[in-house]
Scaffold this active site. Structure first.
Site, PDB file in Angstrom:
ATOM      1  N   GLU A 172       0.817  -1.221   0.000  1.00 48.68           N
ATOM      2  CA  GLU A 172       0.000   0.000   0.000  1.00 48.68           C
ATOM      3  C   GLU A 172       0.850   1.270   0.000  1.00 48.68           C
ATOM      4  O   GLU A 172       0.723   2.123   0.896  1.00 48.68           O
ATOM      5  CB  GLU A 172      -0.965  -0.004   1.196  1.00 48.68           C
ATOM      6  CG  GLU A 172      -1.907  -1.181   1.192  1.00 48.68           C
ATOM      7  CD  GLU A 172      -2.955  -1.120   2.302  1.00 48.68           C
ATOM      8  OE1 GLU A 172      -3.014  -0.119   3.026  1.00 48.68           O
ATOM      9  OE2 GLU A 172      -3.717  -2.094   2.430  1.00 48.68           O
ATOM     10  N   GLU A 354      -5.226  -8.623   0.522  1.00 45.33           N
ATOM     11  CA  GLU A 354      -5.919  -8.270   1.782  1.00 45.33           C
ATOM     12  C   GLU A 354      -7.384  -8.027   1.493  1.00 45.33           C
ATOM     13  O   GLU A 354      -7.736  -7.351   0.520  1.00 45.33           O
ATOM     14  CB  GLU A 354      -5.359  -6.978   2.405  1.00 45.33           C
ATOM     15  CG  GLU A 354      -4.073  -7.115   3.158  1.00 45.33           C
ATOM     16  CD  GLU A 354      -3.643  -5.810   3.835  1.00 45.33           C
ATOM     17  OE1 GLU A 354      -4.517  -4.993   4.214  1.00 45.33           O
ATOM     18  OE2 GLU A 354      -2.424  -5.618   3.970  1.00 45.33           O
TER      19      GLU A 354
HETATM   20  O1  IFM Z   1      -3.997  -3.266   9.161  1.00 47.71           O
HETATM   21  C1  IFM Z   1      -4.000  -2.717   7.877  1.00 47.71           C
HETATM   22  C2  IFM Z   1      -2.822  -3.225   7.080  1.00 47.71           C
HETATM   23  O2  IFM Z   1      -1.613  -2.962   7.698  1.00 47.71           O
HETATM   24  C3  IFM Z   1      -2.806  -2.570   5.703  1.00 47.71           C
HETATM   25  N1  IFM Z   1      -4.084  -2.679   5.056  1.00 47.71           N
HETATM   26  C4  IFM Z   1      -5.271  -2.331   5.817  1.00 47.71           C
HETATM   27  C5  IFM Z   1      -5.273  -3.073   7.139  1.00 47.71           C
HETATM   28  C6  IFM Z   1      -6.543  -2.739   7.945  1.00 47.71           C
HETATM   29  O3  IFM Z   1      -6.613  -1.367   8.199  1.00 47.71           O
END
Ligand code: IFM
Length: 461
Positions: A172, A354
């Site tokens: 990210e 994710e």
């Molecule tokens: O916890 C975070 C992660 O580190 C990066 N993506 C979003 C998740 C939830 O906020």
């Protein structure tokens, strides 16, 4: 309409991976052990009021000492892949120079434990925890960081690349640059447009240099970068919201995949990036051949104008959309459309690295969490993904965020995303109902694979 208990997985290829994701800073703990250097998150967390309840990642899930137990848990759930990140400061306490062998040993052991459990390791080189020593030299604002990152990537790939099939350079990048350099929501705590654009470009340069470094040490590795991609919609039907929404889309969703994969910054940013930081030849350094696109997706964004550094902000979602336990809008349809968009725009195989459901309502000492709302969310999002696959999108894996509750950055331990509950006082791990559901889903998928394989044998014979 009542959802069925499991999505139909028949569109997924037999090699499809079902996994879970974590990141080093959020789960490892042991911040001061075995020679690890300091990261800029410790510095930021020490500023009073920055982290909810004054929480720190000092212990987190104590995964540094419990990795064998955690891998056994993954094995029990039937996971076929696990995405984790490596702590730069554990490997290079000063960010460059002397290597801390004990740090490499930890990941070495973890990878061996995963492979012994038949779980594919997906290794991410950077999930937001820059060594403090490098931030002292300017961090992501110093162009030299591309060389520092490449050296770090080379060291990791040299030691671990013989057993890791999939490497990601960054997690990210649009989020940690915007929050860290644009909005002062994360370290290093700046709010400056020129700094934001410079950090974006230096991370992109580091990505390009990192890809080359990993490839030089582990030519067989599959390389990607993990992007947050949250499709943007104007909060209200007017020109200002529409313009803000397209600014957010370009900065949040496209300022990294565009240069990395297409070799150019998005139209609305290109001129300013050129003026601030792009030098001749940079875009060719950034656009390196990649094998996959990592997609982190949770929610659509409803955008309004703001006078902050990005000139956009989060507005309210339409009331008809459901919300997660932390107020994020739920729309599996938007997720499905995002998969189509990414596939047609960038043309790479996708791993959903994710996706998950956060909540504030789960007690610390719970015996068993009946998290039906999380199951419903995962069910509908996996169904949306299988639908996209059925229509031709090449998705090769899905990783739930997260394997277990963990340190949720500035929200500390207040928010829980895990399918496994963690009691932070005792470090007891207890699978929630969602973990049992995910386990059954994976078992069903494996059964389907076996059936398909035996049908293939019967047909062949
Ligand atoms: O916890 C975070 C992660 O580190 C990066 N993506 C979003 C998740 C939830 O906020």
């Amino acid at each position: 309409m009542k959802q069925s208990r499991f999505p139909n997985l028949s569109s997924l290829p037999p090699s499809f991976l079902f996994g879970a994701s974590t990141s080093c800073y959020q789960v490892e703990g042991a911040l001061n052990e075995d020679g690890r250097g300091r990261s800029f998150w410790e510095t930021y967390a020490a500023i009073p009021g920055k982290i909810a309840n004054g929480d720190t990642a000092e212990v987190a899930c104590d995964h540094y000492h419990r990795s064998a137990q955690d891998v056994a848990l993954m094995q029990d759930l039937g996971l076929t892949a696990y995405r984790f990140s490596v702590s730069w400061a554990r490997i290079l306490p000063q960010g460059q120079g002397a290597v801390n062998e004990a740090g490499l040993d930890f990941y070495d052991r973890l990878i061996d434990q995963l492979l012994a459990a038949k779980i594919k390791p997906f290794l991410c080189l950077y999930h937001w925890d820059l060594p403090q020593a490098l931030d002292d030299l300017g961090g992501w604002l110093n162009r030299d960081i591309a060389n520092w990152f490449a050296d770090y990537a080379r060291i990791v790939a040299n030691r671990l690349g013989n057993r890791v099939s999939h490497f990601a350079t960054f997690n990210e990048p649009s989020l940690f640059t915007l929050f860290g350099y644009g909005w002062n929501w994360m370290p290093p705590g700046k709010a400056d447009r020129k700094a934001l654009l410079t950090s974006i470009h230096n991370v992109n340069l580091s990505h390009g240099a990192g890809v080359d470094a990993v490839k030089s040490e582990a030519p067989q590795a599959q390389l990607g970068c993990v992007h947050t991609f949250q499709p943007c919609f104007p909060e209200t039907d007017d020109d200002n919201s529409r313009a803000a929404s397209s600014r957010m889309d370009e900065m949040w969703n496209r300022s990294f995949p565009h240069p990395q994969i297409l070799g150019r910054y998005p139209d609305g940013l290109a001129e300013e990036m050129e003026a601030v930081c792009v030098r001749p030849g940079d875009l060719a350094r950034i656009q390196r051949p990649l094998d996959w696109f990592g997609l982190n997706h949770y929610s659509p964004s409803f955008v309004k104008e703001d006078d902050n550094v990005g000139c956009f902000g989060f507005g309210a979602a339409p009331p008809e959309l459901g919300q997660t336990g932390i107020g994020w809008a739920i729309s599996p349809e938007v997720f499905r459309d995002a998969l189509h968009d990414i596939s047609s725009t960038y043309g790479l195989p996708i791993y959903v690295t994710e996706n998950g459901f956060g909540t504030r309502s789960e007690p610390e000492d719970a015996q068993f969490i009946q998290d039906q709302d999380r199951i419903d969310y995962l069910n509908s999002y996996i169904a949306a993904m299988t639908d996209a696959v059925a229509k031709g999108v090449d998705v090769r894996g899905y990783f739930v965020w997260s394997l277990m509750d963990n340190f949720e950055w500035v929200l500390g331990y207040e928010v829980r995303f895990g399918i496994v509950h963690v009691d932070y006082k005792t470090q007891t791990r207890t699978p929630k109902a969602s973990a049992n559901w995910y386990k059954d889903l994976i078992a069903g998928f494996k059964l389907g694979q076996a059936d398909r394989a035996s049908e293939g044998t019967i047909k062949k014979s």
